[in-house]
Design an enzyme around this catalytic site. Structure first.
Site, PDB file in Angstrom:
ATOM      1  N   SER A  79       0.806  -1.233   0.000  1.00 48.29           N
ATOM      2  CA  SER A  79       0.000   0.000   0.000  1.00 48.29           C
ATOM      3  C   SER A  79       0.829   1.269   0.000  1.00 48.29           C
ATOM      4  CB  SER A  79      -0.941   0.001   1.209  1.00 48.29           C
ATOM      5  OG  SER A  79      -0.219   0.147   2.415  1.00 48.29           O
ATOM      6  N   LYS A 108       0.970   4.302   6.891  1.00 50.15           N
ATOM      7  CA  LYS A 108       0.402   5.161   5.852  1.00 50.15           C
ATOM      8  C   LYS A 108       1.039   6.538   5.968  1.00 50.15           C
ATOM      9  CE  LYS A 108      -2.745   1.934   5.000  1.00 50.15           C
ATOM     10  NZ  LYS A 108      -2.648   1.069   3.786  1.00 50.15           N
TER      11      LYS A 108
END
Length: 245
Positions: free
Chosen positions: A56, A129
């Site tokens: 991701s 993230k």
């Protein structure tokens, strides 16, 4: 008389050797214990290691990269937009995971390595993230140029990865205001990241509590071929604070 004297000298020399060996072993043990204690304290309060289990954050972070995380963030050092942040699952982001069975010796070694920060068995229970929205920020996507905006300021994001032919910073449009004590997190691999955009059906509606932050990743430590400092691109977010309501 000479023989007795020689025997006494040999006995004394052997005793000294044994005593020297014992002192050496004692010093090695003390050094080992101190090293373990220091490593434990560093891992607990300053920095620790995590590995990357998913794609991701590509290409900033590749699968199986190992990163070093500054745990002084955010208790001592404030969070900033653009930080690459490791945080505990806020609830519902990750599927339930069954711990694999390990032989007792392997489990013991893994426990010790985790204790001193050389292993990260809980990496699969954490996420990494990029921090896009701080509490109070108005985050939207996408404008006519396909850019995301924070507090009305369009972002030119050099760190994101988009599929060939795609220009929008997010496949799906969104418009959110970050609540107090919450964060808006997004992966750099924008079309392959289950981040704040896609966890709106969880109890916290995709927002991440500040208290869930473990720290800010600041370097890729392994493999050597991927070694890199992880910046937060302050120029991308220049002027964002002025646009806050």
């Amino acid at each position: 008389m000479r023989a007795d004297g020689d025997g006494g000298t040999m006995t004394t020399a052997a005793t000294r050797r044994r005593r020297g060996a014992l002192l050496f072993l004692r010093d090695v043990l003390v050094i080992f214990v101190v090293a373990v204690l220091v490593s434990f304290l560093i891992k607990t309060f300053l920095i620790r290691s995590f590995f990357i289990p998913s794609g991701s954050m590509e290409v900033t972070l590749e699968v199986d990269d190992r990163i070093i995380v500054n745990q002084l963030v955010p208790e001592v050092v404030p969070l900033e937009r653009g930080d690459v942040v490791v945080f505990r699952d806020p609830g519902g982001w990750l599927p339930a995971r069954v711990e694999p069975e390990q032989p007792p010796l392997v489990a013991a070694v893994d426990w010790f390595l985790a204790l001193v920060g050389l292993s990260a068995p809980d990496s699969n229970d954490h996420l990494v993230k990029r921090l896009i929205g701080l509490p109070g920020d108005h985050v939207t996507c996408c404008n006519a140029l396909g850019q995301m905006s924070v507090n009305g300021v369009p972002l030119d994001e050099p760190y994101i990865t988009l599929p060939p032919g795609e220009e929008k910073a997010s496949r799906d449009d969104f418009d959110v205001t970050v609540p107090a004590d919450r964060l808006w997190m997004m992966g750099d691999n924008r079309y392959d990241s289950q981040d704040s955009r896609y966890n709106g059906d969880t109890p916290l509606k995709g927002f991440v509590p500040v208290d869930n932050v473990v720290g800010r990743a600041f370097v890729v430590s392994w493999p050597v071929s991927h070694w890199a400092w992880l910046g937060n691109y302050p120029e991308v977010f220049d002027g964002v604070d002025k646009g806050r309501g």
